[in-house]
Motif scaffolding. Structure first.
Motif, PDB file in Angstrom:
ATOM      1  N   ASP A  69       0.829  -1.203   0.000  1.00 14.02           N
ATOM      2  CA  ASP A  69       0.000   0.000   0.000  1.00 14.02           C
ATOM      3  C   ASP A  69       0.866   1.256   0.000  1.00 14.02           C
ATOM      4  O   ASP A  69       0.478   2.278  -0.568  1.00 14.02           O
ATOM      5  N   LEU A  70       2.031   1.179   0.644  1.00 11.63           N
ATOM      6  CA  LEU A  70       3.006   2.259   0.670  1.00 11.63           C
ATOM      7  C   LEU A  70       4.301   1.759   0.055  1.00 11.63           C
ATOM      8  O   LEU A  70       4.626   0.569   0.175  1.00 11.63           O
ATOM      9  N   ALA A 107       2.166   7.999   9.780  1.00 11.71           N
ATOM     10  CA  ALA A 107       2.016   9.330   9.186  1.00 11.71           C
ATOM     11  C   ALA A 107       1.288   9.305   7.848  1.00 11.71           C
ATOM     12  O   ALA A 107       0.438  10.167   7.583  1.00 11.71           O
ATOM     13  N   VAL A 108       1.614   8.338   6.988  1.00 13.42           N
ATOM     14  CA  VAL A 108       1.059   8.321   5.632  1.00 13.42           C
ATOM     15  C   VAL A 108      -0.106   7.347   5.510  1.00 13.42           C
ATOM     16  O   VAL A 108      -0.978   7.516   4.651  1.00 13.42           O
ATOM     17  N   GLY A 109      -0.161   6.344   6.368  1.00 12.67           N
ATOM     18  CA  GLY A 109      -1.210   5.338   6.307  1.00 12.67           C
ATOM     19  C   GLY A 109      -2.623   5.889   6.297  1.00 12.67           C
ATOM     20  O   GLY A 109      -3.481   5.390   5.556  1.00 12.67           O
ATOM     21  N   ALA A 121      -1.301   4.936  -5.055  1.00 13.35           N
ATOM     22  CA  ALA A 121      -1.986   5.816  -5.998  1.00 13.35           C
ATOM     23  C   ALA A 121      -1.037   6.867  -6.556  1.00 13.35           C
ATOM     24  O   ALA A 121      -1.112   7.231  -7.743  1.00 13.35           O
ATOM     25  N   LEU A 122      -0.124   7.375  -5.737  1.00 12.71           N
ATOM     26  CA  LEU A 122       0.851   8.350  -6.215  1.00 12.71           C
ATOM     27  C   LEU A 122       1.964   7.666  -6.996  1.00 12.71           C
ATOM     28  O   LEU A 122       2.411   8.169  -8.040  1.00 12.71           O
ATOM     29  N   ALA A 123       2.410   6.519  -6.521  1.00 13.01           N
ATOM     30  CA  ALA A 123       3.492   5.799  -7.201  1.00 13.01           C
ATOM     31  C   ALA A 123       3.108   5.430  -8.628  1.00 13.01           C
ATOM     32  O   ALA A 123       3.974   5.375  -9.511  1.00 13.01           O
ATOM     33  N   GLU A 124       1.840   5.217  -8.875  1.00 12.80           N
ATOM     34  CA  GLU A 124       1.402   4.882 -10.234  1.00 12.80           C
ATOM     35  C   GLU A 124       1.640   6.023 -11.213  1.00 12.80           C
ATOM     36  O   GLU A 124       1.713   5.799 -12.427  1.00 12.80           O
ATOM     37  N   ARG A 135      -5.497   5.909   0.585  1.00 16.35           N
ATOM     38  CA  ARG A 135      -6.340   5.883  -0.616  1.00 16.35           C
ATOM     39  C   ARG A 135      -6.159   7.118  -1.480  1.00 16.35           C
ATOM     40  O   ARG A 135      -6.799   7.236  -2.526  1.00 16.35           O
ATOM     41  N   SER A 136      -5.324   8.046  -1.059  1.00 21.58           N
ATOM     42  CA  SER A 136      -5.087   9.283  -1.800  1.00 21.58           C
ATOM     43  C   SER A 136      -3.712   9.244  -2.458  1.00 21.58           C
ATOM     44  O   SER A 136      -2.890   8.375  -2.171  1.00 21.58           O
TER      45      SER A 136
END
Length: 324
Positions: free
Chosen positions: A100-101, A122-124, A181-184, A128-129
């Protein structure tokens, strides 16, 4: 414009179900790799996968990695022997990732025990964003720059400096933590670039809906002669290496994969122009570049052999003031 979140107070416990993919291209890291792997396996957050790509090692790197992979199914060795290039190796790790991260770790670096827990904490909540977390790094300065047994290197790595100074996290190295989602959008990395950090950190920052800056130290980064960042090299070697690294700004400005917000296009264009001035040795003009004062001074210190010698001698006290 992304939502900026600063985490400076105690946070709720990390969600134990959030899976973290750690991407790690490695090459000729037998002196440090076992210590790195031990630090990952000692994480308090247990839901992770470590994706190792042997990028053409000529020493025992692949053997050590395979031994750990045989002992723990969370460690996966994806390639051995073939020299892919650093960014191609990153892309192979990303292609096999399931987390997920996503973050990364050098074969010569270390993770404090709560590194993954801090990232998930912090990021978890934004999983979904399109979210990115930037954390702190502890720089380890080794007494000996030469290769040797990992035990000797660990003993020598005594001095630590936490960077960046101030409230922001680091936008390079093992600090960067992205949601899938950002890594994509950020991945795969352009394989013609010599390193990952400028593209990955800046693209993630520009494209994120949420940016999290946290004060947790998540990576202990070793400074030694084999680093890709040429801090202790001659002026000529540094100049060639830095100029090659800065081509990442050209790639960011010319890519057709995504549309950069205008403020980031302006910033990256200013960085590209400042690098041109630095490479040409135009120090006085560089001091008037369209960048924050601390950035102008940092680049000016790399624009002339004499200034570079001064910078090299004052490396530790001058490190970390750019706030990224």
């Amino acid at each position: 414009m992304s939502l900026l979140v600063e985490h400076r107070t105690p946070m709720p416990p990390p969600d134990p179900s959030v899976r973290v993919s750690i991407m790690s291209p490695v090459r000729d890291e037998e002196a440090h790799l076992a210590a790195m792997l031990d630090s990952v396996l000692a994480q308090t957050h247990a839901e992770f996968e470590l994706l190792l790509v042997d990028d053409g090692s000529t020493d025992r790197t692949a053997t050590i990695a395979r031994e750990y992979a045989d002992r723990d199914e969370r460690v996966r060795l994806l390639g051995t022997g073939e020299a892919l290039g650093k960014n191609a190796a990153f892309n192979l790790a990303y292609a096999h990732s399931t987390g997920d991260l996503l973050c990364h770790l050098g074969g010569d670096d270390l993770m404090p025990p709560d590194s993954l827990a801090a990232r998930v904490r912090a990021v978890g909540p934004h999983v979904r964003s399109r979210a990115v977390g930037f954390f702190k790094l502890a720089l380890l300065v080794e007494a000996s720059a030469g290769p040797g047994p990992s035990e000797a290197s660990d003993t020598a790595a005594r001095a630590e400096t936490v960077v960046p100074r101030g409230r922001r996290g680091s936008m390079s190295g093992g600090s960067i933590t992205m949601t899938r989602a950002l890594a994509e959008l950020v991945m795969p990395l352009p394989e013609h670039l010599v390193s990952e950090d400028i593209w990955m950190g800046n693209a993630a920052d520009a494209l994120a809906e949420v940016r999290v800056d946290a004060t947790d130290v998540v990576t202990r980064y070793r400074r030694h002669a084999g680093n890709s960042n040429p801090r202790n090299k001659s002026f000529a070697a540094m100049d060639r290496a830095i100029h090659a690294r800065m081509t990442a700004y050209d790639a960011l400005l010319s890519t057709e994969r995504f549309v950069l917000p205008e403020e980031y296009r302006h910033r990256f264009a200013a960085e590209r122009e400042a690098e041109r001035l630095r490479h040409e040795g135009r120090t006085l003009r560089l001091l008037h570049a369209d960048l924050p004062p601390v950035d102008r001074i940092a680049l000016a210190s790399m624009s002339h052999p004499v200034l570079w010698r001064v910078r090299s001698r004052l490396l530790t006290p001058l490190t970390g003031w750019r706030g990224r």
